[in-house]
Design an enzyme around this catalytic site. Structure first.
Site, PDB file in Angstrom:
ATOM      1  N   SER A   1       0.845  -1.199   0.000  1.00 35.23           N
ATOM      2  CA  SER A   1       0.000   0.000   0.000  1.00 35.23           C
ATOM      3  C   SER A   1       0.880   1.249   0.000  1.00 35.23           C
ATOM      4  CB  SER A   1      -0.883  -0.003   1.246  1.00 35.23           C
ATOM      5  OG  SER A   1      -1.562  -1.230   1.346  1.00 35.23           O
TER       6      SER A   1
ATOM      7  N   SER B   1       2.021   5.169  -1.926  1.00 33.18           N
ATOM      8  CA  SER B   1       2.159   5.817  -3.234  1.00 33.18           C
ATOM      9  C   SER B   1       3.201   5.129  -4.116  1.00 33.18           C
ATOM     10  CB  SER B   1       2.523   7.292  -3.039  1.00 33.18           C
ATOM     11  OG  SER B   1       3.697   7.410  -2.260  1.00 33.18           O
ATOM     12  N   THR B   2       4.203   4.503  -3.525  1.00 32.72           N
ATOM     13  CA  THR B   2       5.247   3.863  -4.340  1.00 32.72           C
ATOM     14  C   THR B   2       4.704   2.616  -5.037  1.00 32.72           C
ATOM     15  OG1 THR B   2       6.774   4.649  -2.649  1.00 32.72           O
ATOM     16  CG2 THR B   2       7.678   3.169  -4.301  1.00 32.72           C
TER      17      THR B   2
ATOM     18  N   ASP C   1       6.288  -4.070  -1.390  1.00 31.31           N
ATOM     19  CA  ASP C   1       5.639  -3.011  -0.617  1.00 31.31           C
ATOM     20  C   ASP C   1       6.596  -1.834  -0.444  1.00 31.31           C
ATOM     21  OD1 ASP C   1       3.779  -1.659   0.917  1.00 31.31           O
ATOM     22  OD2 ASP C   1       3.476  -3.290   2.339  1.00 31.31           O
TER      23      ASP C   1
ATOM     24  N   ALA D   1       7.939   1.522   2.121  1.00 29.81           N
ATOM     25  CA  ALA D   1       8.336   1.645   3.531  1.00 29.81           C
ATOM     26  C   ALA D   1       8.500   3.124   3.852  1.00 29.81           C
ATOM     27  CB  ALA D   1       9.646   0.912   3.783  1.00 29.81           C
TER      28      ALA D   1
ATOM     29  N   GLY E   1       2.873   4.324   7.619  1.00 27.90           N
ATOM     30  CA  GLY E   1       2.563   5.735   7.396  1.00 27.90           C
ATOM     31  C   GLY E   1       1.166   5.897   6.801  1.00 27.90           C
TER      32      GLY E   1
ATOM     33  N   GLU F   1      -0.321  -5.455   5.825  1.00 30.20           N
ATOM     34  CA  GLU F   1       0.979  -5.503   5.133  1.00 30.20           C
ATOM     35  C   GLU F   1       1.896  -6.534   5.787  1.00 30.20           C
ATOM     36  OE1 GLU F   1       1.263  -0.899   3.532  1.00 30.20           O
ATOM     37  OE2 GLU F   1       2.095  -1.375   5.475  1.00 30.20           O
TER      38      GLU F   1
HETATM   39  C1  5RP Z   1       1.352   2.077   4.390  1.00 32.21           C
HETATM   40  C2  5RP Z   1       2.809   1.835   4.289  1.00 32.21           C
HETATM   41  C3  5RP Z   1       3.489   2.379   3.082  1.00 32.21           C
HETATM   42  O1  5RP Z   1       4.095   1.338   2.400  1.00 32.21           O
HETATM   43  C4  5RP Z   1       4.511   3.388   3.535  1.00 32.21           C
HETATM   44  O2  5RP Z   1       3.836   4.381   4.276  1.00 32.21           O
HETATM   45  C5  5RP Z   1       5.223   4.020   2.345  1.00 32.21           C
HETATM   46  O3  5RP Z   1       4.315   4.782   1.620  1.00 32.21           O
HETATM   47  P1  5RP Z   1       4.758   5.601   0.329  1.00 32.21           P
HETATM   48  O4  5RP Z   1       5.071   4.604  -0.722  1.00 32.21           O
HETATM   49  O5  5RP Z   1       3.537   6.425   0.010  1.00 32.21           O
HETATM   50  O6  5RP Z   1       5.930   6.448   0.719  1.00 32.21           O
HETATM   51  O7  5RP Z   1       3.455   1.264   5.116  1.00 32.21           O
HETATM   52  O8  5RP Z   1       0.867   1.566   5.587  1.00 32.21           O
END
Ligand code: 5RP
Length: 275
Positions: free
Chosen positions: A68, A70-71, A124, A126, A139, A146
């Site tokens: 989950s 944005s990445t 995923d 991080a 975050g 996850e």
């Molecule tokens: C969500 C997460 C996300 O993988 C982490 O917050 C990174 O998010 P992004 O890719 O938006 O920087 O752990 O629970």
């Protein structure tokens, strides 16, 4: 740590065969690292990391965990591209409502842990990655699902931009360690955390809703701002023993490889060191 940089024509096999060093852009590279119109450098870095990971680790007939944030959006786009171009048969297990939507919107095959209790690979994002590949995650508030999905994968791969790369947890991510709790227990869990480990704990508040963030599991999130470096494996186990705690955003000794998209357009790869 392995530094791959500025990838050349990059497919899973090409990347696998390539010796450590800077890689040139792959076929998925759309512009310079300084960004296409409307795309920030960090966004481009996320995309580079995501594409490198998907090209390296995804193969036909796999069961894949979809993280989950944005990445992961970039990883799903690249995955959908490969599935179409190479006619791959891939089954996807989501880690959140967002991931489920992404899978469906991109025409990928959605499944669950009932039907596929063992995954080949989970990918995923991080919030921070230390030099031992320990992570802070959550975050986006999806840490519990996850961790479940990553925990049942043979291989857990992390994708991130350069801002997440650190030596020691807390160096980059200042919002604290997310901890999912059963709503009725958030006050005693808060007290137990500060009494046992120090620091400060905040109930995460929603932005476009009055009151706290409610997770996909109907729980609350506490963000624990620690005030010193801990032995994270021990702390993670101890926090999980507090009644009312569902899961922590500490992912200790779980990631096999981390791909960081860098500011210069290269991809830096951190791998788990054999013990
Ligand atoms: C969500 C997460 C996300 O993988 C982490 O917050 C990174 O998010 P992004 O890719 O938006 O920087 O752990 O629970």
């Amino acid at each position: 740590m392995r530094l791959l940089g500025r990838p050349g024509p990059l497919r899973s096999t090409a990347l696998a065969a390539r010796p450590p060093g800077r890689l040139r852009a792959g076929p998925w590279r759309r512009g310079s690292s300084r960004g296409r119109l409307g795309s920030t450098m960090a966004e481009e870095a996320k995309r580079l990391a995501a594409c490198a990971a998907v090209d390296k680790h995804v193969q036909n007939n796999q069961v894949l965990g979809i993280g989950s944030g944005s990445t992961i959006v970039h990883a799903v786009h690249r995955l959908a591209e490969r599935v179409k171009e190479e006619n791959l048969t891939i089954v996807c297990i989501p880690t959140s409502f967002q991931a489920r939507q992404l899978i469906l919107q991109n025409g990928l095959t959605l499944s669950d842990l009932d039907r596929h209790p063992e995954l080949d690979v989970a990918i995923d994002g991080a919030d921070e990655v230390d030099s031992d590949l320990n992570l802070i995650k959550g975050g986006g508030g999806c840490l519990t699902q996850e961790k479940i999905v990553a925990g049942y994968a043979k291989c857990f791969i992390v994708i991130a931009d350069y801002r997440k790369k650190s030596e020691s947890l807390g160096e980059k991510w200042k919002k604290g360690i997310p901890i999912e709790v059963i709503p009725m227990a958030y006050v005693p869990v808060t007290r137990a955390l500060t009494k046992t480990f120090g620091g400060a704990v905040e109930l995460r508040m929603a932005v476009s809703k009055a009151g706290p963030v409610v997770t996909d599991n109907g729980n609350f999130i506490l963000d624990w701002k620690f005030d010193k470096v801990h032995e994270w494996g021990e702390v993670n186990t101890a926090i999980k023993m507090i009644p009312g705690v569902v899961e922590t955003g500490l992912f200790i000794n779980m990631a096999e490889v981390v791909y960081f998209g860098m500011e210069d357009g290269s991809v830096s790869v951190r791998e788990k060191q054999p013990r």
